[in-house]
Design a protein around this motif. Sequence first.
Motif, mmCIF file in Angstrom:
data_model
loop_
_atom_site.group_PDB
_atom_site.id
_atom_site.type_symbol
_atom_site.label_atom_id
_atom_site.label_comp_id
_atom_site.label_asym_id
_atom_site.label_seq_id
_atom_site.Cartn_x
_atom_site.Cartn_y
_atom_site.Cartn_z
ATOM 1 N N SER A 7 72.331 -119.903 71.451
ATOM 2 C CA SER A 7 73.118 -121.030 71.972
ATOM 3 C C SER A 7 73.713 -120.690 73.332
ATOM 4 N N MET A 8 73.992 -119.405 73.555
ATOM 5 C CA MET A 8 74.514 -118.970 74.857
ATOM 6 C C MET A 8 73.388 -118.728 75.847
ATOM 7 N N ASP A 9 72.253 -118.202 75.355
ATOM 8 C CA ASP A 9 71.113 -117.882 76.224
ATOM 9 C C ASP A 9 69.819 -118.138 75.470
ATOM 10 N N PRO A 10 69.253 -119.328 75.614
ATOM 11 C CA PRO A 10 68.028 -119.658 74.881
ATOM 12 C C PRO A 10 66.846 -118.772 75.239
ATOM 13 N N THR A 11 66.914 -118.049 76.329
ATOM 14 C CA THR A 11 65.796 -117.192 76.753
ATOM 15 C C THR A 11 65.972 -115.747 76.318
ATOM 16 N N VAL A 64 65.211 -112.781 74.503
ATOM 17 C CA VAL A 64 64.015 -112.422 73.729
ATOM 18 C C VAL A 64 64.384 -111.686 72.451
ATOM 19 N N GLN A 65 65.322 -110.749 72.540
ATOM 20 C CA GLN A 65 65.668 -109.958 71.361
ATOM 21 C C GLN A 65 66.333 -110.822 70.297
ATOM 22 N N GLY A 66 67.269 -111.696 70.726
ATOM 23 C CA GLY A 66 67.898 -112.594 69.762
ATOM 24 C C GLY A 66 66.882 -113.531 69.130
ATOM 25 N N LYS A 67 65.960 -114.066 69.942
ATOM 26 C CA LYS A 67 64.926 -114.962 69.432
ATOM 27 C C LYS A 67 64.015 -114.254 68.445
ATOM 28 N N HIS A 68 63.599 -113.023 68.790
ATOM 29 C CA HIS A 68 62.709 -112.264 67.909
ATOM 30 C C HIS A 68 63.378 -111.967 66.572
ATOM 31 N N ASN A 69 64.658 -111.548 66.638
ATOM 32 C CA ASN A 69 65.346 -111.222 65.391
ATOM 33 C C ASN A 69 65.528 -112.451 64.506
ATOM 34 N N LEU A 70 65.714 -113.602 65.111
ATOM 35 C CA LEU A 70 65.788 -114.841 64.327
ATOM 36 C C LEU A 70 64.440 -115.103 63.632
ATOM 37 N N CYS A 71 63.345 -114.781 64.324
ATOM 38 C CA CYS A 71 62.017 -114.904 63.712
ATOM 39 C C CYS A 71 61.900 -114.010 62.487
ATOM 40 N N VAL A 72 62.477 -112.804 62.579
ATOM 41 C CA VAL A 72 62.438 -111.880 61.445
ATOM 42 C C VAL A 72 63.230 -112.453 60.277
ATOM 43 N N VAL A 73 64.359 -113.138 60.568
ATOM 44 C CA VAL A 73 65.125 -113.782 59.506
ATOM 45 C C VAL A 73 64.251 -114.811 58.792
ATOM 46 N N TYR A 74 63.518 -115.634 59.554
ATOM 47 C CA TYR A 74 62.627 -116.619 58.936
ATOM 48 C C TYR A 74 61.581 -115.935 58.063
ATOM 49 N N ASP A 133 59.737 -118.123 55.099
ATOM 50 C CA ASP A 133 59.341 -119.367 55.753
ATOM 51 C C ASP A 133 58.359 -119.000 56.865
ATOM 52 N N LEU A 134 57.098 -118.727 56.436
ATOM 53 C CA LEU A 134 56.120 -118.178 57.367
ATOM 54 C C LEU A 134 55.739 -119.159 58.476
ATOM 55 N N PRO A 135 55.538 -120.436 58.216
ATOM 56 C CA PRO A 135 55.210 -121.350 59.307
ATOM 57 C C PRO A 135 56.298 -121.378 60.386
ATOM 58 N N ARG A 136 57.581 -121.358 59.953
ATOM 59 C CA ARG A 136 58.663 -121.367 60.941
ATOM 60 C C ARG A 136 58.726 -120.033 61.682
ATOM 61 N N ALA A 137 58.457 -118.939 60.942
ATOM 62 C CA ALA A 137 58.415 -117.630 61.588
ATOM 63 C C ALA A 137 57.304 -117.596 62.625
ATOM 64 N N GLU A 138 56.158 -118.212 62.286
ATOM 65 C CA GLU A 138 55.036 -118.231 63.226
ATOM 66 C C GLU A 138 55.406 -119.015 64.482
ATOM 67 N N ARG A 139 55.984 -120.196 64.319
ATOM 68 C CA ARG A 139 56.365 -120.997 65.476
ATOM 69 C C ARG A 139 57.409 -120.265 66.334
ATOM 70 N N CYS A 140 58.325 -119.622 65.649
ATOM 71 C CA CYS A 140 59.383 -118.870 66.348
ATOM 72 C C CYS A 140 58.787 -117.751 67.190
ATOM 73 N N LEU A 141 57.845 -117.003 66.606
ATOM 74 C CA LEU A 141 57.227 -115.901 67.344
ATOM 75 C C LEU A 141 56.365 -116.414 68.488
ATOM 76 N N GLU A 142 55.730 -117.571 68.287
ATOM 77 C CA GLU A 142 54.957 -118.154 69.382
ATOM 78 C C GLU A 142 55.860 -118.510 70.558
ATOM 79 N N GLU A 143 57.041 -119.074 70.245
ATOM 80 C CA GLU A 143 57.998 -119.396 71.301
ATOM 81 C C GLU A 143 58.506 -118.125 71.992
ATOM 82 N N THR A 144 58.724 -117.074 71.176
ATOM 83 C CA THR A 144 59.188 -115.797 71.743
ATOM 84 C C THR A 144 58.136 -115.212 72.660
#
Length: 802
Positions: free
Chosen positions: A692-696, A698-708, A713-724
């Motif tokens: 929310s503070m920095d949408p770009t 990478v580390q925060g985005k990647h770790n959120l993918c790991v949470v998924y 929730d593999l489809p959401r994890a996949e989309r998240c990693l693609e965005e990362t």
Amino acid sequence: MAVVSWMEILLLTGLVVGCYWNSLSCGFVFDDVSAILDNKDLRPATPLRNLFLNDFWGTPMVEVTGVVGRAELLSSIFLLAAFLAYTRSNGADQSIVWTPIAVTVVLVAAATLCKEQGITVIAICCVHEVFVAQGFTLPMLLDTLLQVLRGKDGFPYAVLQTLLKLIVLIISTLLLVIIRVQVIQSQLPVFTRFDNPAAVSPTPARQLTFNYLLPLNAWLLLNPSELCCDWTMGTIPLVESPLDLRNLATLAFYSLLGLLAFHSLRHSHSSAKTVLMALSLIVLPFIPASNLFFPVGFVVAERVLYVPSMGFCVLVAHGFRIVSHKRHLRKISWLMIGVLLATHAVKTFNRNWDWESEYTLFTSALKVNKNNAKLWNNVGHALENQNNYEKALRYFLQATRVQPDDIGAHMNVGRTYKNLNKSKEAEDAYLVAKSLMPQIIPGKKYATRVAPNHLNVYINLANLIRTNDSRLEEADQLYRQAISMRPDFKQAYISRGELLLKMNKPLEARDAYLRALELDSTNADLWYNLAIVNIEMKEPSEALKNFNHALELNPRHKLALFNSALLMQESGEPRFRPEANRRFLTYVQEEPDDANGYFNLGMLAMDANENTAAERWMREAIRLQTGFRSALFNLALLYSQSRRELDALPVLDELLRHHPEHVKGLILKGDILMNHKKDTQGAKVCFQRILSMDPTNVQGKHNLCVVYFEERDLPRAERCLEETLALAPHEEYVRRHLGIVRGKMAAMSVAGQPLNPASAEGAADKQQRTKSKSTKEIKDIEKKRAAALKRLEEIERILSGD
């Protein structure tokens, strides 16, 4: 020599203690600040030899030296001791006793080291030898000389002995004078008309004023009712004409002095000798400060009357003894001496309270004299030291009214306006002071025409305008102008070096500091500043060497201790750690309330894997500075690395309470919640706050993918990693993890398993409603499921490792 009884000693001691006991509660004021509090010669690290090379203020005598640079009271003690020692140089058979003479020479040297007028005791000893010890009167002495010159008779043996003693004393005096002249490099001190207006006045005003100062000093001895701590500037108006009525006081003074001298030199009785020695104590020690032979840095100074006051007291006591022996005047004489002692004791006691503080001292002086701009300035300084800038400004402005051409007063006004955040008014005041500076005369040294401290107007004005980045060149021009006026103006080089660093000109800054070091190589601050330049120039080894120079000169230099230790720590070299640790420890001894010192000790301990010590230092840093960002995070990191992840959580909570935007703190907290508390929801909140503070990020985005992924929730994890991956296309670990997730999804698809938790629940309900499959099909599905679970564990291990 008169015998003094114990009763007399106790009476005198009690009187002195009674008069001065209240002075013990007074602080350091006026010259005490420069001579004691700010005097480097009094510090333990200063070599003892500096006491003989520097003046009373700790300044090298080759620079700012006057004839009044030492402590008068200490000089007076040695002067009296030297005189008393000399009185024992005559043996019972009128032979010479050399031991007292040798002691006299040593004590004269000590008196002169304390204050230059101490050397005049030699003249007092000469007067005593000729007119008291040998019993000559002036007529007898002239007659003896005439007899010798006419060849009728040779020098008597007693006279030859006297000449021998006097020659020894005179040679000793000449040696002391030669040494003194060598120390000041054969130059008389330089004073301005603000210090001593008469010294720069034309004839006859200079001579008339200097001669008028003699009866004025005599009046202070006779009637010390209006005392003033400073008599410079406009305190005593110049005597500019022979018709000035004050010249009558000068004539009366010389007449009375001449009569007393004539009477005492003409007669040989004890009363005449007493008067003669009293006059010697009054006149001879005062000559160096009289302005009659060379100028001094003041108009009148009460401190130079200490020794003359002894002679004056001898005259008073002698007169009292004569009067008290007359029967009809005995009672009135005792009454008068009692009243005199009582009034002077009360006056002394009350005067001590004036010296309680600088404010009380200078305000008491203003009651005596309101025409001295220096006094108005000094009251302003006292108020300025109390941060009472508004009231201080009123006194500084009054000083400019009393003495409109006083450069220092206008500088004080400018500085006070600056403290009041009135930059425009401050600049105007500095410009007025600058306009009063004399123009440069080609071929003439500027230092001989103006007080060097007045050159600070250029420094102060430059320091003011350089806060505006658009005026840096203008500020640099002012520094260079000050240097052109006085090439040895050290402070100008220092300030210019700081400016050049701000202008991103480290090479020129280094040259400025090197020039300043040529002028003062023993200045620890200069070596420190040069080290800072080296750091800016990416020269850590040179920086460390110059930090070490600063610490050799001042082992307790706080900034050099801290920054050199920090430089050692950041080098990452283990060999530097012990010394860096020692310097940080010394720093926290000097600055026990600075959390940064404890924090860096903690970092050093972490580097050395000394976790217990590291925790202690970090805790101390946090105690001193609530919400200390770096200390809180590194303490949490220390707990995490020590497998004390649960201890790290409250530390991270405190960190994020004070600094909710701390990204690394959020990442560390999210990792601990996910991997050690299995709190994926809490971890998700941390990582989402980062995004929310920095949408770009990478580390925060990647770790959120790991949470998924952990939530299956593999489809959401996949989309998240693609965005990362789109954010960081060159990060191989993101690409690898995306491949793992896709492989997992493929395996589960082959196994017929749902790809998200909701589908899995629905599939379980459907399975209960579906008919049983054949045994072979069930076995194949179980094999595929086992393989998929094994692959999932491998993926989790890899993700956890990254």
